[in-house]
Every structure is written in structure tokens, then in C-alpha cells.
Design a protein around this motif. Structure first.
Motif, PDB file in Angstrom:
ATOM      1  N   ALA A   1       0.829  -1.186   0.000  1.00 19.62           N
ATOM      2  CA  ALA A   1       0.000   0.000   0.000  1.00 19.62           C
ATOM      3  C   ALA A   1       0.878   1.257   0.000  1.00 19.62           C
ATOM      4  N   MET A   2       1.964   1.226   0.793  1.00 19.57           N
ATOM      5  CA  MET A   2       2.855   2.395   0.854  1.00 19.57           C
ATOM      6  C   MET A   2       3.507   2.648  -0.506  1.00 19.57           C
ATOM      7  N   MET A   3       3.916   1.591  -1.196  1.00 21.16           N
ATOM      8  CA  MET A   3       4.546   1.776  -2.508  1.00 21.16           C
ATOM      9  C   MET A   3       3.549   2.309  -3.522  1.00 21.16           C
ATOM     10  N   ASN A   4       2.288   1.895  -3.431  1.00 22.98           N
ATOM     11  CA  ASN A   4       1.264   2.435  -4.336  1.00 22.98           C
ATOM     12  C   ASN A   4       1.099   3.936  -4.121  1.00 22.98           C
ATOM     13  N   ILE A   5       1.057   4.344  -2.866  1.00 20.20           N
ATOM     14  CA  ILE A   5       0.960   5.774  -2.543  1.00 20.20           C
ATOM     15  C   ILE A   5       2.212   6.497  -3.050  1.00 20.20           C
ATOM     16  N   ALA A   6       3.375   5.901  -2.832  1.00 24.56           N
ATOM     17  CA  ALA A   6       4.630   6.517  -3.283  1.00 24.56           C
ATOM     18  C   ALA A   6       4.650   6.661  -4.805  1.00 24.56           C
ATOM     19  N   ARG A   7       4.158   5.653  -5.529  1.00 18.17           N
ATOM     20  CA  ARG A   7       4.085   5.749  -6.988  1.00 18.17           C
ATOM     21  C   ARG A   7       3.143   6.871  -7.405  1.00 18.17           C
ATOM     22  N   GLU A   8       1.987   6.917  -6.724  1.00 13.55           N
ATOM     23  CA  GLU A   8       1.000   7.963  -6.994  1.00 13.55           C
ATOM     24  C   GLU A   8       1.612   9.349  -6.840  1.00 13.55           C
ATOM     25  N   TRP A   9       2.413   9.529  -5.813  1.00 11.40           N
ATOM     26  CA  TRP A   9       3.017  10.827  -5.507  1.00 11.40           C
ATOM     27  C   TRP A   9       4.312  11.067  -6.275  1.00 11.40           C
ATOM     28  N   GLY A  10       4.772  10.049  -7.006  1.00 11.93           N
ATOM     29  CA  GLY A  10       5.978  10.212  -7.797  1.00 11.93           C
ATOM     30  C   GLY A  10       7.273  10.139  -7.006  1.00 11.93           C
ATOM     31  N   VAL A  11       7.256   9.490  -5.848  1.00 12.20           N
ATOM     32  CA  VAL A  11       8.474   9.398  -5.028  1.00 12.20           C
ATOM     33  C   VAL A  11       8.940   7.955  -4.811  1.00 12.20           C
ATOM     34  N   ALA A  12       8.346   7.011  -5.523  1.00  9.45           N
ATOM     35  CA  ALA A  12       8.669   5.590  -5.319  1.00  9.45           C
ATOM     36  C   ALA A  12      10.144   5.293  -5.558  1.00  9.45           C
ATOM     37  N   GLU A  13      10.762   6.018  -6.485  1.00  6.51           N
ATOM     38  CA  GLU A  13      12.177   5.784  -6.800  1.00  6.51           C
ATOM     39  C   GLU A  13      13.101   6.179  -5.648  1.00  6.51           C
ATOM     40  N   GLN A  14      12.625   7.011  -4.732  1.00 13.69           N
ATOM     41  CA  GLN A  14      13.443   7.455  -3.603  1.00 13.69           C
ATOM     42  C   GLN A  14      13.278   6.561  -2.372  1.00 13.69           C
ATOM     43  N   LEU A  15      12.384   5.575  -2.435  1.00 21.71           N
ATOM     44  CA  LEU A  15      12.115   4.717  -1.281  1.00 21.71           C
ATOM     45  C   LEU A  15      12.705   3.328  -1.471  1.00 21.71           C
ATOM     46  N   LEU A  16      13.093   2.746  -0.367  1.00 22.03           N
ATOM     47  CA  LEU A  16      13.579   1.371  -0.372  1.00 22.03           C
ATOM     48  C   LEU A  16      12.821   0.619   0.717  1.00 22.03           C
ATOM     49  N   MET A  17      11.984  -0.309   0.314  1.00 21.45           N
ATOM     50  CA  MET A  17      11.289  -1.163   1.271  1.00 21.45           C
ATOM     51  C   MET A  17      12.200  -2.372   1.478  1.00 21.45           C
ATOM     52  N   MET A  18      12.840  -2.433   2.642  1.00 21.16           N
ATOM     53  CA  MET A  18      13.957  -3.346   2.856  1.00 21.16           C
ATOM     54  C   MET A  18      13.559  -4.775   3.185  1.00 21.16           C
ATOM     55  N   GLY A  19      12.421  -4.986   3.826  1.00 17.97           N
ATOM     56  CA  GLY A  19      12.104  -6.335   4.263  1.00 17.97           C
ATOM     57  C   GLY A  19      13.063  -6.777   5.361  1.00 17.97           C
ATOM     58  N   PHE A  20      13.188  -8.072   5.589  1.00 15.83           N
ATOM     59  CA  PHE A  20      14.039  -8.604   6.661  1.00 15.83           C
ATOM     60  C   PHE A  20      15.504  -8.600   6.240  1.00 15.83           C
ATOM     61  N   LYS A  21      16.360  -8.056   7.083  1.00 16.42           N
ATOM     62  CA  LYS A  21      17.803  -8.019   6.837  1.00 16.42           C
ATOM     63  C   LYS A  21      18.534  -8.431   8.100  1.00 16.42           C
ATOM     64  N   ARG A  22      19.645  -9.151   7.929  1.00 14.92           N
ATOM     65  CA  ARG A  22      20.462  -9.551   9.067  1.00 14.92           C
ATOM     66  C   ARG A  22      21.918  -9.549   8.648  1.00 14.92           C
ATOM     67  N   PRO A  23      22.800  -8.872   9.322  1.00 12.16           N
ATOM     68  CA  PRO A  23      22.567  -8.019  10.482  1.00 12.16           C
ATOM     69  C   PRO A  23      21.904  -6.707  10.039  1.00 12.16           C
ATOM     70  N   ILE A  24      21.113  -6.142  10.900  1.00  9.40           N
ATOM     71  CA  ILE A  24      20.315  -4.967  10.554  1.00  9.40           C
ATOM     72  C   ILE A  24      21.065  -3.652  10.737  1.00  9.40           C
TER      73      ILE A  24
END
Length: 133
Positions: A1-24
């Protein structure tokens, strides 16, 4: 949902949805700001980790976040579900180096004094001693 909003606003390219990372830690430290949009997180471990690593925090005032974050002191608090307010808080941080430095300094100080292994261990030890008396 956040990425859809980001695409709508034209800022999706500036966001990174990281998911699970180790070590964080390296991933958090590489962030310009950490957002904690939860509506009921009982304890904000990610917030504390960001503060320890010197990353400004924007969190919702829901759940345990308001116990960790002092608004305008160690981070910024916004109303849960209000993504416009969260975005505006991000702009506020990015526009003020003085605010960034204040949040980083105070956040590190609070994370160390309140949530470090040593301080947490000491509080637990004191509690056990009180229960044993």
C-alpha cells in the motif's frame, strides 16, 4: 500500500522497502531517517536501534513509541495513520540540520542511558533485589 501511494506521488524511486535483513545495523545506519508507522507496536526496538546508530526517528504516537520518543527531543511523533503528517515531519527533519543534530544527539543519549545492555541489566537486577527483600 505504501509503494502504491509513493508511486501515486511520484516518489517511489526514492524509497527502499527493505524487508528482513540480518545483520540490521548497517542497513539502519545507512538510512537518512527511520519511520515507525505502527499503529500498536508494544515496544519499538527498531526505534531504539536507530537512535543508538545516530539516525533520526519519526514514529507514530501509538503503542510504546511515545514512551521511547520524546517529541522534538529524541525524535518526532505523529498521529497513527496520518501519512501526510509523517511526510511533513520528514521534510521538517531534512530542512533543518540543527534539528537533525539535536535528535541524533538526544536519541543516542537516551538509547544509551535507558536501553543499553548495561542499564537494562541494572534495572532488572534492582527489580529482582526489591522482590527478594
Amino acid at each position: 500500500a505504501m509503494m502504491n501511494i509513493a508511486r501515486e506521488w511520484g516518489v517511489a524511486e526514492q524509497l527502499l522497502m527493505m524487508g528482513f535483513k540480518r545483520p540490521i545495523e548497517p542497513w539502519i545506519a545507512a538510512c537518512d531517517v527511520v519511520l515507525a508507522p505502527s499503529r500498536g507496536d508494544a515496544f519499538g526496538r527498531t526505534i531504539i536501534e536507530a537512535m543508538q546508530l545516530g539516525v533520526p526517528v519519526i514514529a507514530t504516537s501509538a503503542g510504546g513509541h511515545s514512551e521511547i520518543v520524546d517529541h522534538m527531543g529524541t525524535g518526532l511523533l505523529v498521529q497513527a495513520g496520518n501519512y501526510i503528517e509523517m511526510a511533513m515531519a520528514g521534510i521538517k527533519i531534512f530542512e533543518s540540520v540543527a534539528l537533525q543534530n539535536k535528535l541524533i544527539t538526544n536519541g543516542k543519549r537516551k538509547a544509551e542511558s535507558t536501553y543499553s545492555v548495561e542499564s537494562t541489566t541494572e534495572r532488572i537486577k534492582t527489580m529482582y533485589e526489591m522482590l527478594g527483600s
